[in-house]
Scaffold this motif. Structure first.
Motif, mmCIF file in Angstrom:
data_model
loop_
_atom_site.group_PDB
_atom_site.id
_atom_site.type_symbol
_atom_site.label_atom_id
_atom_site.label_comp_id
_atom_site.label_asym_id
_atom_site.label_seq_id
_atom_site.Cartn_x
_atom_site.Cartn_y
_atom_site.Cartn_z
ATOM 1 N N GLY A 10 0.826 -1.217 0.000
ATOM 2 C CA GLY A 10 0.000 0.000 0.000
ATOM 3 C C GLY A 10 0.853 1.256 0.000
ATOM 4 N N ALA A 11 1.966 1.215 -0.740
ATOM 5 C CA ALA A 11 2.940 2.321 -0.699
ATOM 6 C C ALA A 11 2.598 3.452 -1.666
ATOM 7 N N ASN A 12 1.457 3.356 -2.341
ATOM 8 C CA ASN A 12 1.097 4.410 -3.289
ATOM 9 C C ASN A 12 0.283 5.524 -2.653
ATOM 10 N N SER A 13 -0.122 5.339 -1.395
ATOM 11 C CA SER A 13 -1.077 6.278 -0.811
ATOM 12 C C SER A 13 -0.848 6.428 0.686
ATOM 13 N N GLY A 14 -1.261 7.576 1.222
ATOM 14 C CA GLY A 14 -1.352 7.775 2.662
ATOM 15 C C GLY A 14 -0.083 7.452 3.443
ATOM 16 N N ILE A 15 -0.257 6.701 4.511
ATOM 17 C CA ILE A 15 0.829 6.397 5.445
ATOM 18 C C ILE A 15 1.925 5.584 4.758
ATOM 19 N N GLY A 16 1.523 4.653 3.911
ATOM 20 C CA GLY A 16 2.499 3.811 3.203
ATOM 21 C C GLY A 16 3.365 4.618 2.260
ATOM 22 N N LYS A 17 2.761 5.584 1.578
ATOM 23 C CA LYS A 17 3.527 6.403 0.627
ATOM 24 C C LYS A 17 4.543 7.280 1.370
ATOM 25 N N VAL A 18 4.100 7.907 2.464
ATOM 26 C CA VAL A 18 5.031 8.752 3.226
ATOM 27 C C VAL A 18 6.163 7.895 3.810
ATOM 28 N N THR A 19 5.810 6.707 4.303
ATOM 29 C CA THR A 19 6.846 5.804 4.844
ATOM 30 C C THR A 19 7.849 5.460 3.748
ATOM 31 N N ALA A 20 7.340 5.103 2.567
ATOM 32 C CA ALA A 20 8.216 4.746 1.439
ATOM 33 C C ALA A 20 9.126 5.924 1.087
ATOM 34 N N VAL A 31 10.708 -1.183 -2.191
ATOM 35 C CA VAL A 31 9.881 -1.998 -3.089
ATOM 36 C C VAL A 31 8.424 -1.727 -2.712
ATOM 37 N N MET A 32 7.720 -1.060 -3.623
ATOM 38 C CA MET A 32 6.325 -0.681 -3.372
ATOM 39 C C MET A 32 5.410 -1.800 -3.865
ATOM 40 N N LEU A 33 4.715 -2.439 -2.941
ATOM 41 C CA LEU A 33 3.780 -3.493 -3.364
ATOM 42 C C LEU A 33 2.377 -2.873 -3.398
ATOM 43 N N CYS A 34 1.855 -2.687 -4.614
ATOM 44 C CA CYS A 34 0.594 -1.956 -4.810
ATOM 45 C C CYS A 34 -0.316 -2.719 -5.756
ATOM 46 N N ASP A 46 6.691 10.659 -7.575
ATOM 47 C CA ASP A 46 6.785 11.617 -6.456
ATOM 48 C C ASP A 46 7.978 11.277 -5.563
ATOM 49 N N ILE A 47 8.182 9.994 -5.322
ATOM 50 C CA ILE A 47 9.276 9.581 -4.436
ATOM 51 C C ILE A 47 10.628 9.817 -5.114
ATOM 52 N N LEU A 48 10.710 9.456 -6.387
ATOM 53 C CA LEU A 48 11.984 9.620 -7.116
ATOM 54 C C LEU A 48 12.396 11.091 -7.188
ATOM 55 N N ARG A 49 11.397 11.976 -7.260
ATOM 56 C CA ARG A 49 11.683 13.413 -7.365
ATOM 57 C C ARG A 49 12.465 13.919 -6.154
ATOM 58 N N SER A 224 -1.922 14.841 9.735
ATOM 59 C CA SER A 224 -1.461 14.734 8.348
ATOM 60 C C SER A 224 -0.861 13.348 8.088
ATOM 61 N N GLU A 225 -0.751 13.009 6.810
ATOM 62 C CA GLU A 225 -0.121 11.730 6.428
ATOM 63 C C GLU A 225 1.319 11.680 6.952
ATOM 64 N N GLU A 226 1.991 12.831 6.903
ATOM 65 C CA GLU A 226 3.389 12.889 7.349
ATOM 66 C C GLU A 226 3.484 12.523 8.831
ATOM 67 N N LYS A 227 2.573 13.083 9.622
ATOM 68 C CA LYS A 227 2.579 12.744 11.062
ATOM 69 C C LYS A 227 2.154 11.297 11.263
ATOM 70 N N GLY A 228 1.168 10.865 10.477
ATOM 71 C CA GLY A 228 0.634 9.504 10.634
ATOM 72 C C GLY A 228 1.651 8.419 10.321
ATOM 73 N N ALA A 229 2.666 8.762 9.534
ATOM 74 C CA ALA A 229 3.679 7.760 9.162
ATOM 75 C C ALA A 229 4.809 7.669 10.191
ATOM 76 N N GLN A 230 4.795 8.564 11.190
ATOM 77 C CA GLN A 230 5.971 8.672 12.074
ATOM 78 C C GLN A 230 6.274 7.394 12.871
ATOM 79 N N THR A 231 5.233 6.695 13.335
ATOM 80 C CA THR A 231 5.516 5.496 14.140
ATOM 81 C C THR A 231 6.030 4.364 13.254
ATOM 82 N N SER A 232 5.503 4.264 12.019
ATOM 83 C CA SER A 232 6.048 3.254 11.073
ATOM 84 C C SER A 232 7.516 3.560 10.792
#
Ligand SMILES: NC(=O)c1ccc[n+]([C@@H]2O[C@H](COP(=O)([O-])OP(=O)(O)OC[C@H]3O[C@@H](n4cnc5c(N)ncnc54)[C@H](OP(=O)(O)O)[C@@H]3O)[C@@H](O)[C@H]2O)c1
Length: 291
Positions: A10-20, A31-34, A46-49, A224-232
Motif C-alpha cells: 500500500g505504498a502508493n497512498s497515505g501512510i504507506g507512501k510517506v513511509t516509502a 519496493v512498493m507493493l501496490c 513523487d518519491i523519485l523526485r 497529516s499523512e506525514e505525522k501519521g507515518a511517524q511510528t512506522s
C-alpha cells in the motif's frame, strides 16, 4: 537505512507512501507493493523526485487475491537478495455490505489479516537473510471496538458491520505480531505492530453508511499523512525498532493493546485458523507459545 531493502504494501497512498518516501530519502531501496499500476507509478515518480537515487521499484498485487500475493512474493524472492524491512501497511474498510475476495474470504479479514499473514510466510526466508530483519504491521486503535469472535472471524454468523469487521481485522494484526514474535527462530528478526493515529488519508473514502459519515466529519481534525507515518518510520529506523519485538506501538511508544489482543490463546488459535484457511504451514509452534 542506506541500501536496506524495504518492502512496503500500500505504498502508493497515505501512510504507506510517506513511509516509502522517508525511507527512500534515507537511502533505502524501496519496493512498493501496490494493486494499481497507474497509482503506483504516480507515487513512485513523487518519491523519485525527492529521494536522490533510483532504487524504487513497483511490484503489483491485489491483496484480495491469494494467487496475486503468491506471484508477487515469487517475484520478490527471485529479484532481491534479502528483505530488511517488511512493512505490512495496506488495509481497507468496507461498507456495511459483506463482500468476499476472489478466494471467498470476507474482504476485510482477507486483505487486512490473511494477506499479510501469507505474504510474511512467503517472504520470511528473505527477511531471515537480513542482518536485522524487521516486520512492521500497521494495526489500529480501532481494535478496541472489536467484538472479537474466533468462531466467526469472517462475519458469517453475525449481522455484518463494516466497522466491526475492520476492528476485528486490526485486532488480528496485533495477535499475528504477538504470535509471530514467539514463533520466529532465535534470530535477529523482530516484529511489532502499531497504530498510526487518526490520519487524513484516502482511508475510508467512498465508504457509505455510519463509518463514511464519521470519517467525513472527523477528517478536518485528523493528523497529516506525514505525522501519521511517524511510528512506522520510527520502527523501521530507530534502535528500539530493532530490539523490541511482539509489541504494539502508538506515538512511537509501546502501549498495551486490549485484553483480546493480549491473549496468548487468541494469538495461537488465530494462527492455526489462518494456516487452515490458507492451507499452509507457517513456523511450527515453539515451547514458549504453548498455552
Ligand atoms: N488513516 C487512519 O486514520 C488509520 C488509522 C488507523 C490505522 N490505519 C491503517 O493504516 C494503513 C494505511 O492506511 P491509510 O490511512 O494510509 O489509507 P490509504 O491512503 O487508503 O492507503 C491504503 C493503502 O492500502 C492499499 N490497499 C487497499 N486494499 C488493497 C488491496 N486489496 N491490495 C493491495 N493494496 C490495497 C491501497 O491501495 P489503493 O490506493 O489502490 O486503494 C492504499 O495504497 C491501513 O492498514 C489502515 O488500516 C489508518
Amino acid at each position: 537505512m542506506k541500501d536496506k531493502i524495504c518492502v512496503i504494501t500500500g505504498a502508493n497512498s497515505g501512510i504507506g507512501k510517506v513511509t516509502a518516501l522517508e525511507l527512500a530519502k534515507r537511502g533505502a531501496h524501496v519496493v512498493m507493493l501496490c494493486r494499481n499500476q497507474e497509482k503506483a507509478e504516480r507515487a513512485k515518480e513523487d518519491i523519485l523526485r525527492v529521494c536522490g537515487h533510483d532504487r524504487v521499484d513497483i511490484v503489483l498485487a491485489d491483496l484480495a487475491s491469494l494467487q496475486q500475493i503468491r506471484e508477487a512474493a515469487a517475484h520478490i524472492n527471485e529479484h532481491y537478495p534479502r528483505i530488511d524491512v517488511l512493512n505490512n501497511n495496506a488495509g481497507l474498510i468496507t461498507s456495511d455490505q459483506r463482500e468476499t475476495t476472489e478466494d471467498g474470504f470476507e474482504t476485510t479479514f482477507g486483505v487486512n489479516h490473511l494477506a499479510p499473514f501469507l505474504l510474511t510466510q512467503l517472504l520470511l526466508d528473505k527477511v531471515l537473510a537480513s542482518d536485522g530483519g524487521n516486520i512492521i504491521n500497521v494495526s489500529s486503535e480501532a481494535h478496541r471496538f472489536a467484538s472479537f469472535d474466533l468462531k466467526d472471524l469472517q462475519y458469517e454468523k453475525r449481522k455484518y458491520n463494516g466497522l466491526k469487521a475492520y476492528a476485528s481485522s486490526k485486532l488480528c494484526n496485533i495477535l499475528f505480531t504477538r504470535e509471530l514474535s514467539k514463533r520466529l527462530p532465535q534470530t535477529n528478526v523482530v516484529t511489532n505492530s502499531l497504530h498510526p493515529g487518526g490520519v487524513a488519508t484516502n482511508f475510508g473514502k467512498g465508504v457509505s453508511g455510519f463509518f463514511g459519515v464519521i470519517m467525513k466529519m472527523a477528517r478536518p481534525f485528523m493528523i497529516s499523512e506525514e505525522k501519521g507515518a511517524q511510528t512506522s518510520i520510527y520502527l523501521a529506523t530507530s534502535d528500539e525498532g530493532y530490539t523490541a519485538t511482539g509489541l504494539y506501538f502508538k506515538d512511537k511508544k509501546a502501549v498495551k493493546p486490549n485484553k483480546d489482543a493480549s491473549s496468548d490463546y487468541n494469538a495461537k488459535r488465530l494462527w492455526e485458523i489462518s494456516e487452515n484457511l490458507l492451507q499452509i504451514e507457517f513456523l511450527p509452534q515453539s515451547e514458549s507459545t504453548s498455552v
